[in-house]
Design a protein around this motif. Structure first.
Motif, PDB file in Angstrom:
ATOM      1  N   ARG A  17     107.697  94.463  20.529  1.00 49.01           N
ATOM      2  CA  ARG A  17     106.752  94.601  19.240  1.00 49.01           C
ATOM      3  C   ARG A  17     106.719  93.184  18.494  1.00 49.01           C
ATOM      4  N   LEU A  18     105.418  92.982  17.847  1.00 49.33           N
ATOM      5  CA  LEU A  18     105.128  91.915  17.052  1.00 49.33           C
ATOM      6  C   LEU A  18     105.674  92.166  15.545  1.00 49.33           C
ATOM      7  N   ALA A  22     103.859  88.793  29.349  1.00 48.07           N
ATOM      8  CA  ALA A  22     103.011  89.300  28.763  1.00 48.07           C
ATOM      9  C   ALA A  22     103.635  89.587  27.315  1.00 48.07           C
ATOM     10  N   LEU A  23     102.818  89.359  26.172  1.00 47.96           N
ATOM     11  CA  LEU A  23     103.238  89.886  24.833  1.00 47.96           C
ATOM     12  C   LEU A  23     102.299  91.041  24.330  1.00 47.96           C
ATOM     13  N   PRO A  24     102.873  91.595  23.231  1.00 50.32           N
ATOM     14  CA  PRO A  24     101.570  92.623  22.928  1.00 50.32           C
ATOM     15  C   PRO A  24     100.303  92.003  22.408  1.00 50.32           C
ATOM     16  N   LEU A  48     103.476  84.593  26.728  1.00 45.86           N
ATOM     17  CA  LEU A  48     104.209  83.798  25.917  1.00 45.86           C
ATOM     18  C   LEU A  48     103.960  82.353  26.302  1.00 45.86           C
ATOM     19  N   ALA A  49     103.908  81.485  25.268  1.00 50.62           N
ATOM     20  CA  ALA A  49     103.488  80.071  25.729  1.00 50.62           C
ATOM     21  C   ALA A  49     104.971  79.216  25.327  1.00 50.62           C
ATOM     22  N   THR A  69     107.827  94.433  28.807  1.00 54.53           N
ATOM     23  CA  THR A  69     106.720  95.282  28.405  1.00 54.53           C
ATOM     24  C   THR A  69     106.866  96.618  27.864  1.00 54.53           C
ATOM     25  N   THR A  70     106.501  97.423  27.199  1.00 50.13           N
ATOM     26  CA  THR A  70     107.064  98.894  26.824  1.00 50.13           C
ATOM     27  C   THR A  70     107.250  99.736  28.105  1.00 50.13           C
TER      28      THR A  70
END
Length: 443
Positions: A53-54, A394-396, A401-402, A38-39
């Protein structure tokens, strides 16, 4: 296509598949002292921090028209190389576009440029028709991109191409003469590697009469030459019989795995520089725990100082496989199957394509067993291993994340920026997308 290297290199079907029983594969390396899934806010002093970042996701508009659909090909690794500038290159399929697929480059400002797409004119004649046979691309710090593509409507049916300064040129085409091999013509190509001087090295299958010969070729300064081919003398006796995919650095060193016939060793990892090859690690050599190195991953990582990282199958030791590094003639472990992994679980299968940064830090993917099952990206720096991101993190945008895909790969720039792709699971959660860890911008 180019022969069976299983004796020394493990399973090489299609040149990019995993060894039997492995569930992950992979390449490229990186180092950080401060990063997380995470950021994090940037500190007032000290090393830079990084944020996830995406970069691009399915459904986004494509510069070739239509929308991006997928960033992977079934049974192929997903490779997303990036450089110090923060540029990331990738393969993608498209929908609602006149082009079904192409190669693209994401810029630090968020813009996405088309490098080449199906239907574009191919240097040497015809049009580019497909990139899916070898969707793995290479990119250097200048933003130059190298790739292999099929060609339709021309004299060649396939080629190795280089995109630099906004122009596309052919490095090698099928049907043309293969330098250094008498009466030989290029029949097909594997994925290329690229250094910061725009020199391209690649593995090719050469047709010579009724026989086929494997060879490693180098394009330097616009001149194409043979590096080595099957039948050439190997250091220590015997002759080279088959090769893994080569890597190259800007010092002119080419690293590759190879099988040797009638030599003192069955094969191993070799370095080629100044027209000479030397054995770096051979099959039968001892690992640091006194086990025997039996097989090598066909793709190895090489940094600018000449340090090499690789995956190996071990015998007669404490672990059946490991990621190792060779630096200055000294071999050391990075990770071993069965060892405790950071943040829980134990290392299960280890990715076959580890990666190494210019400072020697190594990034790899591994499956986890025990307390924290799943697949995760890890980074080793100075003997300490850190978990970077794992399934379920967690992703943005709040998603988790699967999946990294069936054959996941992590890519890294020489200065510690990392990119990877995600895919939906077999039951649907997740999405096709590419993410990167990039430095937090100073405000």
């Amino acid at each position: 296509m180019l022969g069976n290297l299983d004796t020394v290199l493990g399973d090489t079907s299609g040149r990019i598949r995993l060894a039997a029983g492995l569930v992950v594969a992979l390449w490229l390396g990186v180092a950080w002292a401060h990063w997380s899934p995470t950021t994090r806010p940037e500190a007032a002093a000290g090393p830079p921090t990084y944020e996830l970042r995406l970069l691009v996701a399915e459904g986004q508009p494509s510069p070739a028209g239509g929308m991006f659909d997928r960033f992977h090909v079934a049974s192929q690794p997903i490779v997303t190389p990036l450089n110090r500038k923060g540029q990331t290159a990738f393969f993608a399929t498209l929908i609602r576009s006149g082009a079904e697929e192409g190669v693209f480059r994401h810029e630090p400002d968020g813009r996405i440029d088309k490098i080449a797409a199906a239907g574009d004119s191919a240097p040497g004649g015809g049009t580019l028709s497909s990139f899916a046979k070898h969707p793995i691309v290479a990119m250097n710090d200048k933003g130059t991109v190298a790739f292999t593509a099929a060609v339709a409507g021309g004299k060649a049916v396939e080629g190795v191409f280089l995109h630099t300064a906004g122009r596309l040129k052919a490095i090698a085409l099928t049907g043309t003469a293969a330098p250094g091999i008498a009466n030989g013509t290029f029949a097909d190509f594997e994925v290329p590697a690229l250094d910061d001087n725009d020199n391209v090295v690649f593995l090719a299958n050469v047709r010579r009469g009724r026989e086929a010969v494997e060879g490693i070729f180098l394009s330097r300064g616009g001149e194409l030459r043979k590096v080595l081919a099957a039948g050439d003398p190997a250091p220590g006796g015997g002759t080279f019989a088959a090769f893994g995919i080569p890597s190259i650095n800007s010092a002119g060193t080419i690293a590759f795995t190879a099988v040797v016939e009638k030599g003192n060793v069955l094969g191993g990892i070799y370095l080629h520089q100044n027209s000479e090859a030397r054995l770096l690690v051979g099959a039968g050599d001892k690992a640091p725990d006194d086990s025997t190195i039996a097989k090598f991953s066909e793709r190895i990582a090489l940094n600018e100082s000449g340090t090499v990282a690789f995956n190996a199958i071990l015998k007669y030791g404490t672990a059946p496989a490991a990621v190792l590094r060779v630096d200055g003639g000294s071999t050391g472990f990075v990770a071993r199957i069965g060892e405790a992994a950071p943040e829980g679980g134990k290392f299960g299968y280890l990715g076959l394509w580890p990666a190494i940064a210019d400072n020697g830090a190594i990034t790899f993917i591994a499956s986890l067993e025990g307390e924290a099952p799943g697949i995760a990206i890890f980074q080793s720096d100075g003997g300490q291993v850190r978990r970077i991101i794992a399934q379920g993190d967690a992703l943005p945008g709040g998603q988790k994340l699967a999946s990294f895909g069936l054959y996941p790969v992590v890519s890294a720039s020489p200065d510690g920026q990392v990119a990877f792709a995600t895919t939906p699971t077999s039951t649907g959660p997740g999405r096709d997308a590419i993410y990167a860890y990039l430095p937090v911008k100073r405000r």
